[in-house]
Design a protein around this motif. Structure first.
Motif, mmCIF file in Angstrom:
data_model
loop_
_atom_site.group_PDB
_atom_site.id
_atom_site.type_symbol
_atom_site.label_atom_id
_atom_site.label_comp_id
_atom_site.label_asym_id
_atom_site.label_seq_id
_atom_site.Cartn_x
_atom_site.Cartn_y
_atom_site.Cartn_z
ATOM 1 N N ARG A 1 0.817 -1.220 0.000
ATOM 2 C CA ARG A 1 0.000 0.000 0.000
ATOM 3 C C ARG A 1 0.852 1.272 0.000
ATOM 4 O O ARG A 1 0.327 2.363 0.162
ATOM 5 N N ILE A 2 2.156 1.108 -0.170
ATOM 6 C CA ILE A 2 3.043 2.279 -0.122
ATOM 7 C C ILE A 2 3.095 2.959 -1.485
ATOM 8 O O ILE A 2 3.360 2.307 -2.504
ATOM 9 N N VAL A 3 2.826 4.241 -1.496
ATOM 10 C CA VAL A 3 2.934 5.042 -2.720
ATOM 11 C C VAL A 3 4.081 6.053 -2.578
ATOM 12 O O VAL A 3 4.937 6.166 -3.440
ATOM 13 N N TYR A 4 4.064 6.778 -1.453
ATOM 14 C CA TYR A 4 5.113 7.750 -1.176
ATOM 15 C C TYR A 4 5.855 7.325 0.100
ATOM 16 O O TYR A 4 5.343 6.531 0.895
ATOM 17 N N ASP A 5 7.043 7.870 0.278
ATOM 18 C CA ASP A 5 7.831 7.515 1.466
ATOM 19 C C ASP A 5 8.423 8.759 2.109
ATOM 20 O O ASP A 5 8.163 9.898 1.682
ATOM 21 N N LEU A 6 9.221 8.535 3.131
ATOM 22 C CA LEU A 6 9.809 9.626 3.917
ATOM 23 C C LEU A 6 10.629 10.578 3.043
ATOM 24 O O LEU A 6 10.534 11.808 3.194
ATOM 25 N N VAL A 7 11.422 10.043 2.140
ATOM 26 C CA VAL A 7 12.263 10.898 1.297
ATOM 27 C C VAL A 7 11.404 11.718 0.333
ATOM 28 O O VAL A 7 11.698 12.885 0.056
ATOM 29 N N ASP A 8 10.309 11.126 -0.165
ATOM 30 C CA ASP A 8 9.394 11.883 -1.018
ATOM 31 C C ASP A 8 8.851 13.110 -0.274
ATOM 32 O O ASP A 8 8.741 14.199 -0.841
ATOM 33 N N VAL A 9 8.502 12.896 1.002
ATOM 34 C CA VAL A 9 7.965 14.004 1.805
ATOM 35 C C VAL A 9 9.023 15.091 1.977
ATOM 36 O O VAL A 9 8.758 16.283 1.824
ATOM 37 N N ILE A 10 10.245 14.661 2.293
ATOM 38 C CA ILE A 10 11.323 15.627 2.515
ATOM 39 C C ILE A 10 11.643 16.405 1.234
ATOM 40 O O ILE A 10 11.889 17.616 1.267
ATOM 41 N N GLU A 11 11.615 15.719 0.117
ATOM 42 C CA GLU A 11 11.961 16.374 -1.152
ATOM 43 C C GLU A 11 10.780 17.108 -1.782
ATOM 44 O O GLU A 11 10.939 17.784 -2.806
ATOM 45 N N THR B 1 8.130 15.784 -3.239
ATOM 46 C CA THR B 1 7.461 15.101 -4.354
ATOM 47 C C THR B 1 6.196 14.381 -3.885
ATOM 48 O O THR B 1 5.442 13.847 -4.694
ATOM 49 N N GLY B 2 5.984 14.326 -2.592
ATOM 50 C CA GLY B 2 4.759 13.759 -2.029
ATOM 51 C C GLY B 2 4.442 14.480 -0.731
ATOM 52 O O GLY B 2 5.351 14.919 -0.013
ATOM 53 N N LYS B 3 3.144 14.629 -0.444
ATOM 54 C CA LYS B 3 2.758 15.298 0.801
ATOM 55 C C LYS B 3 2.756 14.299 1.951
ATOM 56 O O LYS B 3 2.568 13.104 1.749
ATOM 57 N N LEU B 4 2.928 14.824 3.156
ATOM 58 C CA LEU B 4 2.995 13.952 4.331
ATOM 59 C C LEU B 4 1.739 13.092 4.448
ATOM 60 O O LEU B 4 1.817 11.889 4.688
ATOM 61 N N ARG B 5 0.579 13.687 4.266
ATOM 62 C CA ARG B 5 -0.674 12.933 4.403
ATOM 63 C C ARG B 5 -0.761 11.812 3.353
ATOM 64 O O ARG B 5 -1.315 10.750 3.606
ATOM 65 N N GLN B 6 -0.199 12.072 2.172
ATOM 66 C CA GLN B 6 -0.222 11.043 1.121
ATOM 67 C C GLN B 6 0.704 9.874 1.467
ATOM 68 O O GLN B 6 0.462 8.733 1.060
ATOM 69 N N ALA B 7 1.749 10.159 2.198
ATOM 70 C CA ALA B 7 2.749 9.127 2.489
ATOM 71 C C ALA B 7 2.366 8.247 3.680
ATOM 72 O O ALA B 7 2.891 7.135 3.833
ATOM 73 N N ALA C 1 -0.501 4.636 12.036
ATOM 74 C CA ALA C 1 -0.029 4.966 10.685
ATOM 75 C C ALA C 1 1.468 4.706 10.582
ATOM 76 O O ALA C 1 2.191 4.758 11.580
ATOM 77 N N LEU C 2 1.881 4.433 9.366
ATOM 78 C CA LEU C 2 3.311 4.211 9.093
ATOM 79 C C LEU C 2 3.788 5.249 8.085
ATOM 80 O O LEU C 2 3.150 5.467 7.050
ATOM 81 N N LEU C 3 4.913 5.881 8.399
ATOM 82 C CA LEU C 3 5.619 6.694 7.409
ATOM 83 C C LEU C 3 6.825 5.864 6.971
ATOM 84 O O LEU C 3 7.818 5.765 7.699
ATOM 85 N N PRO C 4 6.721 5.229 5.802
ATOM 86 C CA PRO C 4 7.760 4.259 5.414
ATOM 87 C C PRO C 4 9.061 4.923 4.982
ATOM 88 O O PRO C 4 9.083 6.077 4.550
ATOM 89 N N ASP D 1 8.024 17.075 13.665
ATOM 90 C CA ASP D 1 7.291 18.203 14.267
ATOM 91 C C ASP D 1 5.919 18.381 13.620
ATOM 92 O O ASP D 1 4.948 18.732 14.286
ATOM 93 N N GLU D 2 5.842 18.108 12.337
ATOM 94 C CA GLU D 2 4.549 18.201 11.660
ATOM 95 C C GLU D 2 3.610 17.068 12.120
ATOM 96 O O GLU D 2 2.406 17.273 12.294
ATOM 97 N N LEU D 3 4.187 15.899 12.336
ATOM 98 C CA LEU D 3 3.378 14.760 12.809
ATOM 99 C C LEU D 3 2.821 15.015 14.209
ATOM 100 O O LEU D 3 1.781 14.481 14.576
ATOM 101 N N ARG D 4 3.508 15.817 14.985
ATOM 102 C CA ARG D 4 3.066 16.085 16.358
ATOM 103 C C ARG D 4 1.673 16.729 16.389
ATOM 104 O O ARG D 4 0.970 16.656 17.395
ATOM 105 N N ASN D 5 1.282 17.366 15.301
ATOM 106 C CA ASN D 5 -0.034 18.006 15.259
ATOM 107 C C ASN D 5 -1.172 17.002 15.296
ATOM 108 O O ASN D 5 -2.303 17.340 15.648
#
Length: 270
Positions: A58-68, A70-76, A87-90, A110-114
């Motif tokens: 079920r993984i589409v985006y990952d941690l590096v995608d979020v950092i770069e 190319t994918g939003k945190l919620r999508q990952a 939830a898993l942030l792969p 820090d964003e996940l803390r919300n």
């Protein structure tokens, strides 16, 4: 108002001590307690938390995608089917740890803390760049150790690095304890491990063949109600959540001992 949350890095001095197994089961245990939990896999290039949770397809985006970007945190974020509060942030599987910085990990956490009550950060083994990334955003740390001299020796240095990073709370989980080997002097006792490392004991987990099966099926051992290791992980989750829970009696001979004592008494009466 900012959501109150705790970020915990789960780490070890060496690989193969059962750290990711611990992250998966403890995370699920906290979700079973009604907490919103996010597991962050920072073992970039070698991700495996997704396999342990049965989420690999079920993984589409990952941690590096979020950092770069190319994918939003919620999508990952990949939600567990049965426990949507988990939830898993792969991690990225085809990238390198060196492509991520501690500051970038901290920004994501820090964003996940919300949204989440607990953020469990699965640290890669060793004390190189991946380790520094994993502790950058942590409020506290849990050190997973096997009751063996190499594991304990490597953990010493990790504790020093965690203290140097100003992490005030460092707890200990002694994993894969085999009471029979401890009795025979072939394995360190939990007391020796704790005395040597001199940090707070959070949990004792016995060796359990069911963990191998759970890793292969994508169902963390905490879901196996017959597993003593699963019960131990459940108790650890409750302790993290502030409950006072006694440690399990790991002696598998507890029942056998009682039977032997009964036979001993019976023979004495005869």
């Amino acid at each position: 108002m900012k959501h109150e949350s705790v970020a915990i890095t789960i780490t070890s001095g060496k690989g193969g001590v059962g750290k990711s197994t611990t992250v998966a089961s403890v995370g699920l245990g906290l979700a079973q307690l009604g907490k919103k939990v996010c597991l962050v896999d920072t073992d970039i290039g070698l991700r495996k938390l997704d396999l342990m949770l049965g989420l690999e397809n079920r993984i589409v985006y990952d941690l590096v995608d979020v950092i770069e970007g190319t994918g939003k945190l919620r999508q990952a974020l990949v939600r567990h089917k049965e426990y949507p509060d988990l939830a898993l942030l792969p991690a990225a599987q085809t990238r390198y740890k060196e492509e991520v910085t501690p500051a970038q990990i901290k920004q994501v956490v820090d964003e996940l803390r919300n949204e989440f009550d607990y953020i469990l950060i699965d640290s890669p083994a060793g004390i190189e760049g991946g380790f520094r990334n994993a502790i950058a955003a942590a409020d506290r740390a849990i050190l997973v150790v096997n009751p063996e001299i190499p594991s304990v020796r490597d953990s010493d240095r990790v504790i020093g690095l965690l203290e140097a990073a100003d992490l005030k709370q460092i707890d200990l989980i002694v994993n894969r304890v085999q009471p029979g080997m401890v009795r025979d002097g072939d394995m360190l006792s939990v007391e020796r491990v704790q005395n040597h490392l001199a940090i707070n004991l959070l949990g004792i987990v016995p060796e359990d063949k069911r963990i191998i099966r759970s890793s292969n099926t994508g169902e963390p051992v905490i879901l196996d109600q017959k597993s003593l290791a699963g019960k131990a992980f459940s108790n650890i989750a409750r302790r993290i959540n502030g409950e006072e829970v006694p440690f399990l009696e790991l002696e598998e001979s507890g029942l056998i001992s009682r039977i032997k004592r009964l036979f001993h008494i019976a023979s004495a009466l005869n």
